[in-house]
Design an enzyme around this catalytic site. Structure first.
Site, PDB file in Angstrom:
ATOM      1  N   CYS A   2       0.810  -1.221   0.000  1.00 49.33           N
ATOM      2  CA  CYS A   2       0.000   0.000   0.000  1.00 49.33           C
ATOM      3  C   CYS A   2       0.846   1.276   0.000  1.00 49.33           C
ATOM      4  O   CYS A   2       1.965   1.291   0.489  1.00 49.33           O
ATOM      5  CB  CYS A   2      -0.865   0.014   1.241  1.00 49.33           C
ATOM      6  SG  CYS A   2      -1.634  -1.569   1.595  1.00 49.33           S
ATOM      7  N   ARG A  27       1.777   1.166  -6.147  1.00 49.53           N
ATOM      8  CA  ARG A  27       2.035   0.400  -4.926  1.00 49.53           C
ATOM      9  C   ARG A  27       0.906  -0.570  -4.588  1.00 49.53           C
ATOM     10  O   ARG A  27       1.099  -1.559  -3.885  1.00 49.53           O
ATOM     11  CB  ARG A  27       2.182   1.363  -3.765  1.00 49.53           C
ATOM     12  CG  ARG A  27       3.564   1.852  -3.628  1.00 49.53           C
ATOM     13  CD  ARG A  27       3.833   2.066  -2.176  1.00 49.53           C
ATOM     14  NE  ARG A  27       5.225   1.988  -1.861  1.00 49.53           N
ATOM     15  CZ  ARG A  27       5.725   1.136  -0.987  1.00 49.53           C
ATOM     16  NH1 ARG A  27       4.967   0.250  -0.384  1.00 49.53           N
ATOM     17  NH2 ARG A  27       6.994   1.159  -0.699  1.00 49.53           N
ATOM     18  N   TRP A  74      -3.352  -2.492  -1.332  1.00 49.68           N
ATOM     19  CA  TRP A  74      -3.161  -3.821  -1.905  1.00 49.68           C
ATOM     20  C   TRP A  74      -3.575  -4.777  -0.798  1.00 49.68           C
ATOM     21  O   TRP A  74      -2.956  -4.820   0.263  1.00 49.68           O
ATOM     22  CB  TRP A  74      -1.698  -4.030  -2.278  1.00 49.68           C
ATOM     23  CG  TRP A  74      -1.426  -5.320  -2.969  1.00 49.68           C
ATOM     24  CD1 TRP A  74      -1.543  -5.584  -4.304  1.00 49.68           C
ATOM     25  CD2 TRP A  74      -0.971  -6.538  -2.370  1.00 49.68           C
ATOM     26  NE1 TRP A  74      -1.201  -6.887  -4.565  1.00 49.68           N
ATOM     27  CE2 TRP A  74      -0.845  -7.494  -3.406  1.00 49.68           C
ATOM     28  CE3 TRP A  74      -0.673  -6.929  -1.060  1.00 49.68           C
ATOM     29  CZ2 TRP A  74      -0.421  -8.808  -3.173  1.00 49.68           C
ATOM     30  CZ3 TRP A  74      -0.255  -8.228  -0.828  1.00 49.68           C
ATOM     31  CH2 TRP A  74      -0.132  -9.154  -1.879  1.00 49.68           C
ATOM     32  N   ASN A 100       0.027   0.639   6.273  1.00 56.33           N
ATOM     33  CA  ASN A 100       0.682  -0.208   5.279  1.00 56.33           C
ATOM     34  C   ASN A 100       1.380  -1.324   6.033  1.00 56.33           C
ATOM     35  O   ASN A 100       2.082  -1.068   7.001  1.00 56.33           O
ATOM     36  CB  ASN A 100       1.715   0.645   4.512  1.00 56.33           C
ATOM     37  CG  ASN A 100       2.554  -0.169   3.549  1.00 56.33           C
ATOM     38  OD1 ASN A 100       2.201  -1.295   3.222  1.00 56.33           O
ATOM     39  ND2 ASN A 100       3.640   0.402   3.089  1.00 56.33           N
ATOM     40  N   GLY A 101       1.171  -2.573   5.613  1.00 54.25           N
ATOM     41  CA  GLY A 101       1.827  -3.692   6.291  1.00 54.25           C
ATOM     42  C   GLY A 101       0.810  -4.569   6.980  1.00 54.25           C
ATOM     43  O   GLY A 101      -0.371  -4.567   6.613  1.00 54.25           O
ATOM     44  N   GLU A 485      13.238 -14.852 -16.899  1.00 57.84           N
ATOM     45  CA  GLU A 485      12.769 -13.471 -16.767  1.00 57.84           C
ATOM     46  C   GLU A 485      11.751 -13.154 -17.873  1.00 57.84           C
ATOM     47  O   GLU A 485      10.736 -12.499 -17.633  1.00 57.84           O
ATOM     48  CB  GLU A 485      13.972 -12.517 -16.796  1.00 57.84           C
ATOM     49  CG  GLU A 485      13.639 -11.042 -16.769  1.00 57.84           C
ATOM     50  CD  GLU A 485      12.797 -10.599 -15.587  1.00 57.84           C
ATOM     51  OE1 GLU A 485      12.562 -11.362 -14.652  1.00 57.84           O
ATOM     52  OE2 GLU A 485      12.320  -9.443 -15.629  1.00 57.84           O
ATOM     53  N   LYS A 489       7.867 -11.950 -17.240  1.00 59.49           N
ATOM     54  CA  LYS A 489       7.321 -10.708 -17.808  1.00 59.49           C
ATOM     55  C   LYS A 489       6.025 -11.010 -18.541  1.00 59.49           C
ATOM     56  O   LYS A 489       5.027 -10.313 -18.391  1.00 59.49           O
ATOM     57  CB  LYS A 489       8.296 -10.052 -18.800  1.00 59.49           C
ATOM     58  CG  LYS A 489       9.474  -9.327 -18.247  1.00 59.49           C
ATOM     59  CD  LYS A 489       9.177  -8.082 -17.472  1.00 59.49           C
ATOM     60  CE  LYS A 489       8.942  -8.339 -16.023  1.00 59.49           C
ATOM     61  NZ  LYS A 489      10.049  -8.390 -15.135  1.00 59.49           N
ATOM     62  N   GLU A 492       3.064 -12.030 -16.089  1.00 58.18           N
ATOM     63  CA  GLU A 492       2.533 -11.032 -15.150  1.00 58.18           C
ATOM     64  C   GLU A 492       1.750  -9.917 -15.837  1.00 58.18           C
ATOM     65  O   GLU A 492       0.829  -9.367 -15.249  1.00 58.18           O
ATOM     66  CB  GLU A 492       3.616 -10.475 -14.226  1.00 58.18           C
ATOM     67  CG  GLU A 492       4.588  -9.527 -14.854  1.00 58.18           C
ATOM     68  CD  GLU A 492       5.639  -9.013 -13.884  1.00 58.18           C
ATOM     69  OE1 GLU A 492       5.299  -8.616 -12.774  1.00 58.18           O
ATOM     70  OE2 GLU A 492       6.820  -8.997 -14.267  1.00 58.18           O
ATOM     71  N   HIS A 508      12.526 -34.237 -20.945  1.00 61.17           N
ATOM     72  CA  HIS A 508      12.228 -35.069 -19.770  1.00 61.17           C
ATOM     73  C   HIS A 508      10.773 -34.918 -19.322  1.00 61.17           C
ATOM     74  O   HIS A 508      10.452 -35.243 -18.183  1.00 61.17           O
ATOM     75  CB  HIS A 508      13.200 -34.734 -18.637  1.00 61.17           C
ATOM     76  CG  HIS A 508      14.613 -35.065 -18.979  1.00 61.17           C
ATOM     77  ND1 HIS A 508      15.077 -36.358 -19.076  1.00 61.17           N
ATOM     78  CD2 HIS A 508      15.661 -34.272 -19.330  1.00 61.17           C
ATOM     79  CE1 HIS A 508      16.355 -36.359 -19.435  1.00 61.17           C
ATOM     80  NE2 HIS A 508      16.730 -35.093 -19.600  1.00 61.17           N
ATOM     81  N   LYS A 607       3.744  -3.150  -6.505  1.00 61.35           N
ATOM     82  CA  LYS A 607       5.147  -2.894  -6.855  1.00 61.35           C
ATOM     83  C   LYS A 607       6.126  -3.419  -5.825  1.00 61.35           C
ATOM     84  O   LYS A 607       7.091  -4.067  -6.167  1.00 61.35           O
ATOM     85  CB  LYS A 607       5.348  -1.394  -7.076  1.00 61.35           C
ATOM     86  CG  LYS A 607       6.741  -1.023  -7.544  1.00 61.35           C
ATOM     87  CD  LYS A 607       7.040  -1.594  -8.922  1.00 61.35           C
ATOM     88  CE  LYS A 607       8.450  -1.331  -9.369  1.00 61.35           C
ATOM     89  NZ  LYS A 607       8.816  -2.195 -10.499  1.00 61.35           N
TER      90      LYS A 607
HETATM   91  C1  F6R Z   1       8.389  -8.641 -11.633  1.00 56.22           C
HETATM   92  C2  F6R Z   1       8.644  -7.914 -10.411  1.00 56.22           C
HETATM   93  C3  F6R Z   1       8.722  -8.659  -9.135  1.00 56.22           C
HETATM   94  C4  F6R Z   1       9.845  -8.081  -8.257  1.00 56.22           C
HETATM   95  C5  F6R Z   1       9.866  -8.760  -6.878  1.00 56.22           C
HETATM   96  C6  F6R Z   1      11.016  -8.265  -6.036  1.00 56.22           C
HETATM   97  O1  F6R Z   1       8.382  -7.808 -12.731  1.00 56.22           O
HETATM   98  O2  F6R Z   1       8.790  -6.725 -10.430  1.00 56.22           O
HETATM   99  O3  F6R Z   1       8.911 -10.023  -9.339  1.00 56.22           O
HETATM  100  O4  F6R Z   1      11.053  -8.280  -8.916  1.00 56.22           O
HETATM  101  O5  F6R Z   1       8.664  -8.516  -6.226  1.00 56.22           O
HETATM  102  O6  F6R Z   1      10.949  -6.881  -5.869  1.00 56.22           O
HETATM  103  P1  F6R Z   1      12.194  -6.058  -5.373  1.00 56.22           P
HETATM  104  O7  F6R Z   1      13.223  -6.093  -6.451  1.00 56.22           O
HETATM  105  O8  F6R Z   1      11.686  -4.684  -5.101  1.00 56.22           O
HETATM  106  O9  F6R Z   1      12.701  -6.748  -4.133  1.00 56.22           O
END
Ligand code: F6R
Length: 612
Positions: A2, A27, A74, A100-101, A485, A489, A492, A508, A607
């Site tokens: 949040c 966020r 969130w 937040n939390g 990766e 991408k 998500e 396999h 985020k």
């Molecule tokens: C994917 C993404 C997440 C973050 C993960 C860690 O695009 O952004 O998988 O990489 O939540 O976040 P940080 O790097 O802030 O610890």
């Protein structure tokens, strides 16, 4: 998770708060709300869904007044809904909080309050805080917040206000990030700097266990025990433009296009001329003695999500360039595992935000168990940075899109520099090799820009992928990290099921799923396993799978086993993940666009994941 913003000053608080919430929406975006104090009462507006719903509401019924708090959520406890949106009020409506939390003991607190006759109106853990603040208030909001946090357990940030002392907002931090923004005759609170960057550049970091009381005239900090805390403000020199879309339709597109600059910035002043006329790496911020690098016998790398993929690349770099064996562990696994850290080990914790709860906890554990802690993060002063013995910053600038792009590439560049520095200082890398690799690093910004120049093929391919329910991503060695990766991408932001695996693993089991037209995205850049990668692609072609390869522009052989090739300029193989990331990011972006997805704010995500 949040986002929080608060304001006290001469402006209409609603305007500042709505502006801040727009900057913070990345966020969390399942609901939002604000509260403004005016003429002896606190008015609250909240709405489930994106911020646009709240904007409609406050346009219809504005909340006048000069002090207020806002929140974008969130969900952790309680589904997204108007009633679970913040701010939460006590039963009189005189006290409001945003949070937040997670309040870990909220169940016990709620049971106690209910037994005392308090009727709850939401399913959240946060609401207990509003009731606790109200009950603890005897004329001083700061004192009421202090009493509240002495009862609440967990990792959180809390901001409270009341109609009974409407000239102030009071915040407390327990792990979740919080800053005070200092203005002229006005002051701010925020979970993240971008929320108020348009109003001020001067900030005070609120640290764990500190309480901030913010009025129009100033801000005071104190500990839970009540001792005053004095600290110097710091200046955030981020461009306000970096938190705007700058002509792109999405932050993700903007951030992908910033990558040539980000690579240059992260390399920045960390390369300097060497005595032999070439260049060498010189990392600032590492307080290492001459002996320290030589004594590292193992590197533990810990992170989550995209940062974990950066860790997979780092492991290979440290092994190949610096001769240090390593292990990459998801932070949420490491923190509850039984890792055998030793005194000679280095733990590299990687996190864009520096606030990911699992990563910070794993890093703490490593340090407690005697490992030296190095943080690789994008956010100056973040929890991870403050926890670490040494910090290496990625100078990617604020990343707003939930899907990480430029921060990932900056992490790879940071790791490359670190591996070169360690290699030189440990004597595993010759001067010639270092000079050549540094020269290669120097070419990366230009090569990244070239990848971005030609987007026709990747945009055409998006049509193909957008119609498929699944996609498989394969690679060997460093290409596997790139494949993982790329798959993350795609899933998500497009919501297409994507699975990554080592190319050699296909046969396999997963090959059973490859049939006519099944998309298989193969990253093929590593010379030493090139022929093996070709074999895996033959296997896919033999099942009529649709092969999309990411390969060097001069790789002629790849065309014989691929339906489509996304080309990147040739670079030393150890640095290929830096360039390979870009077409994969673009592929995910164009597919998601084609499918009309909410690219910057994909469903169910946030985020920075500041809860477990
Ligand atoms: C994917 C993404 C997440 C973050 C993960 C860690 O695009 O952004 O998988 O990489 O939540 O976040 P940080 O790097 O802030 O610890």
């Amino acid at each position: 998770m949040c986002g929080i913003v608060g304001y006290v000053g001469p402006r209409q608080a609603q305007d500042v708060l709505m502006h801040g919430l727009a900057r913070l929406e990345y966020r969390g975006y399942d609901s939002a709300g604000l509260a403004v104090a005016d003429r002896g009462r606190v008015a609250v507006a909240k709405a489930e869904g994106k911020l646009a719903r709240l904007i409609e509401r406050v346009d219809q019924s504005p909340l006048p007044g000069h002090a207020g708090i806002g929140h974008t959520r969130w969900a952790t406890h309680g589904v997204p809904s108007d009633r679970n949106a913040h701010p939460h009020s006590d039963t009189t409506g005189d006290f409001v909080v945003v949070h937040n939390g997670i309040v870990e003991n909220f169940r016990a607190l709620r049971d106690r309050l209910e037994a005392e006759g308090v009727a709850f109106r939401s399913d959240t853990d946060s609401e207990v805080l509003a009731h606790l603040v109200a009950r603890a208030f005897d004329g001083d909001l700061t004192e009421a917040v202090r009493r509240t946090i002495s009862q609440a357990e967990g990792a959180y940030a809390l901001v409270a206000m009341t109609s009974r002392q409407p000239d102030r907002i009071v915040a407390a931090r327990m792990i979740s990030p919080l800053v005070v923004g200092l203005g002229e005759g006005e002051n701010f609170l925020a979970s993240d700097i971008p929320a108020v960057l348009e109003y001020t550049r001067e900030f005070l970091l609120v640290e764990d266990g500190e309480i901030a009381t913010v009025t129009r005239d100033g801000a005071t900090l104190e500990t839970i025990a009540g001792s005053p805390v004095r600290k110097q403000p710091f200046t955030a020199d981020w461009e306000t433009d970096s938190v705007r879309k700058g002509g792109f339709d999405h932050f993700m597109a903007k951030e992908i296009h910033e990558q040539p600059d980000v690579i240059s910035r992260t390399l920045g002043a960390r390369i300097r001329p060497s005595e032999d006329g070439g260049e060498q790496v010189a990392l600032e911020g590492l307080e290492w003695s001459d002996r320290d690098p030589a004594e590292i016998d193992r590197i533990w790398i810990t992170a989550c999500g995209t940062a974990y993929h950066a860790g997979l690349v780092g492991r290979v770099l440290f092994e190949q360039l610096a001769g240090i064996p390593g292990e990459v562990a998801f932070a949420h696994e490491l923190r509850y595992g039984k890792p055998l850290f030793r005194d000679g080990s280095l733990t590299l914790a990687i996190s864009q935000s520096g606030e990911t709860a699992d990563t910070v906890a794993a890093a703490r554990l490593a340090r407690r168990r005697g490992s030296r802690l190095l943080a690789l993060t994008n956010v100056v002063g973040s929890s991870l940075a403050r926890e670490a013995d040494d910090v290496l910053y990625t100078w990617a600038g604020p990343e707003i899109s939930v899907a990480s792009t430029k921060a990932y590439v900056a992490m790879l560049v940071g790791e490359s520099l670190l591996a070169l520095e360690l290699g030189r200082r440990r004597g595993t890398l010759s001067r010639t090799a270092e000079r050549e690799l540094v020269a290669e690093l120097r070419t990366l910004p230009g090569k990244a820009a070239r990848v971005l120049e030609d987007m026709d093929e990747v945009s055409r391919l998006a049509d193909v992928l957008a119609g498929s329910p699944d996609a498989y991503f394969i690679g060997r060695g460093l290409d596997l990290a790139s494949a993982m990766e790329g798959a993350l991408k795609l899933k998500e932001i497009s919501y297409i099921h994507a699975e990554a695996m080592p190319a050699g693993e296909l046969k396999h089991g997963t090959l059973a799923l490859i049939s006519d037209g099944t998309p298989v995205v193969a990253v093929v850049t590593q010379e030493d396993v090139h022929s093996k990668a070709m074999l895996s692609l033959q296997e896919v072609k033999a099942r009529r799978g649709l092969v999309i390869a990411v390969a060097y522009e001069d790789d002629e052989e790849i065309g014989t086993v691929s339906d489509h090739v996304l080309r990147i300029p040739r670079v030393a193989d150890v640095f290929s993940p830096i360039l390979a990331a870009i077409p994969l990011q673009l592929l995910a972006y164009f597919v998601a666009r084609r499918l009309g997805r909410d690219i910057d704010q994909p469903r169910n995500l946030a985020k920075s994941v500041t809860v477990e």
